[in-house]
Scaffold this motif. Sequence first.
Motif, PDB file in Angstrom:
ATOM      1  N   THR A 191       0.958  -1.302  -0.144  1.00  0.00           N
ATOM      2  CA  THR A 191      -0.118  -0.139  -0.218  1.00  0.00           C
ATOM      3  C   THR A 191       0.832   1.245   0.102  1.00  0.00           C
ATOM      4  N   ILE A 192       1.844   1.301   0.805  1.00  0.00           N
ATOM      5  CA  ILE A 192       2.701   2.426   0.992  1.00  0.00           C
ATOM      6  C   ILE A 192       3.349   2.667  -0.393  1.00  0.00           C
ATOM      7  N   GLU A 193       3.947   1.457  -0.981  1.00  0.00           N
ATOM      8  CA  GLU A 193       4.722   1.640  -2.229  1.00  0.00           C
ATOM      9  C   GLU A 193       3.792   2.316  -3.264  1.00  0.00           C
ATOM     10  N   LYS A 194       2.547   1.735  -3.527  1.00  0.00           N
ATOM     11  CA  LYS A 194       1.482   2.401  -4.317  1.00  0.00           C
ATOM     12  C   LYS A 194       1.500   3.979  -4.301  1.00  0.00           C
ATOM     13  N   ALA A 195       1.206   4.092  -3.028  1.00  0.00           N
ATOM     14  CA  ALA A 195       0.979   5.555  -2.590  1.00  0.00           C
ATOM     15  C   ALA A 195       2.135   6.413  -3.231  1.00  0.00           C
ATOM     16  N   PHE A 196       3.343   5.853  -3.043  1.00  0.00           N
ATOM     17  CA  PHE A 196       4.537   6.834  -3.479  1.00  0.00           C
ATOM     18  C   PHE A 196       4.518   6.708  -5.000  1.00  0.00           C
ATOM     19  N   ALA A 197       4.376   5.442  -5.758  1.00  0.00           N
ATOM     20  CA  ALA A 197       4.397   5.340  -7.048  1.00  0.00           C
ATOM     21  C   ALA A 197       3.439   6.443  -7.554  1.00  0.00           C
ATOM     22  N   GLU A 198       2.107   6.585  -6.982  1.00  0.00           N
ATOM     23  CA  GLU A 198       1.088   7.565  -7.484  1.00  0.00           C
ATOM     24  C   GLU A 198       1.187   8.763  -7.214  1.00  0.00           C
ATOM     25  N   LEU A 199       1.643   9.048  -5.652  1.00  0.00           N
ATOM     26  CA  LEU A 199       1.555  10.469  -5.414  1.00  0.00           C
ATOM     27  C   LEU A 199       2.840  10.977  -4.947  1.00  0.00           C
ATOM     28  N   GLY A 200       4.121  10.207  -5.018  1.00  0.00           N
ATOM     29  CA  GLY A 200       5.406  10.740  -4.182  1.00  0.00           C
ATOM     30  C   GLY A 200       5.705  12.058  -4.965  1.00  0.00           C
ATOM     31  N   SER A 201       5.704  12.343  -6.133  1.00  0.00           N
ATOM     32  CA  SER A 201       6.065  13.861  -6.733  1.00  0.00           C
ATOM     33  C   SER A 201       5.261  14.722  -6.328  1.00  0.00           C
ATOM     34  N   GLU A 202       3.970  14.699  -5.642  1.00  0.00           N
ATOM     35  CA  GLU A 202       3.042  15.509  -5.256  1.00  0.00           C
ATOM     36  C   GLU A 202       3.205  15.572  -3.714  1.00  0.00           C
ATOM     37  N   ILE A 203       3.875  15.247  -2.960  1.00  0.00           N
ATOM     38  CA  ILE A 203       4.051  15.336  -1.488  1.00  0.00           C
ATOM     39  C   ILE A 203       4.685  16.705  -1.159  1.00  0.00           C
ATOM     40  N   VAL A 204       3.988  17.431  -0.455  1.00  0.00           N
ATOM     41  CA  VAL A 204       4.453  18.622   0.269  1.00  0.00           C
ATOM     42  C   VAL A 204       4.790  18.585   1.691  1.00  0.00           C
ATOM     43  N   LEU A 205       4.056  17.589   2.488  1.00  0.00           N
ATOM     44  CA  LEU A 205       4.341  17.438   3.856  1.00  0.00           C
ATOM     45  C   LEU A 205       4.128  16.080   4.221  1.00  0.00           C
TER      46      LEU A 205
END
Length: 282
Positions: A201-215
């Motif tokens: 689950t965490i791996e998918k989150a970073f694959a889909e959203l990692g470039s958008e993380i601000v905090l």
Amino acid sequence: MRLGAYSPEIGGNSIDEVFKNAASYGFSEMQYDFSTSHGDTLPRAFYPTELEELKEASGKYGIAINAINGTFNMIDPDKLRRDDEASRFENIAKACKELNCKIITLCTGSRHPLSGWRWHKDTALPDAWEEMTMMTRRLLDVAEDYDLILGVETEASNVVSTIDRTRRYLDEMKSDHLKVIMDCANLFPAGEAYLSNVRPTIEKAFAELGSEIVLAHGKDIREDTKINFCGAGQGIVDFDFYFDLLKKIGYKDGIIVHGLHGLRDIEIAVPFIKEKAEKHGL
């Protein structure tokens, strides 16, 4: 890595005392909610000295305010209440500029009549999505005017309830002023908080959203059929894996240590997060 406090979880009878306590626990950043000093997340107006007291306490104790809550139920079935709260959102934007803070947090909302943080079956309906996006555009106008970032979390009880829906939301909004607050504990809906699901689950989150993380948030969740949040180090979130992925995307900001209920949780979470962050070179 700098550790951040979530102001409602830090005890104190005044702004100065909240910041003093946060500093004594080892925090150097804060996600601030005006309920801490005002009794209301979205005040109609600030007390005459409120923002000055916040600036003074921030400087005095070396705690930067790196996010301010602008959360309200964006699809509240009570439309009068929803519009009233939305009308106060610009006050938070003004406070951000005054306090040199760049991030306002959002709650994409629920159809539950009592709480934007409780699931209701109508939250998944297409009209709820449409109302949420309309409200987001309204808030983005404010964010653009003040050059601020709106931070959204994947929240199981909200419209943006899954990793896929979070990705869809960002794609539809197409705004550099809308980014992601990564809270790995929030990625597990009821019935999915099992150890075997954590890394995928965490791996998918970073694959889909990692470039958008601000905090990034440091909250945990217990293995349970229900959603059962807890302080970091007391649940199943794999912080080694989480922090390794933050390192790989070049994340250099702080971690808001969240989900704390009293001093004992703080005493467990702060050294736990520090040790993991140091281990991964954050």
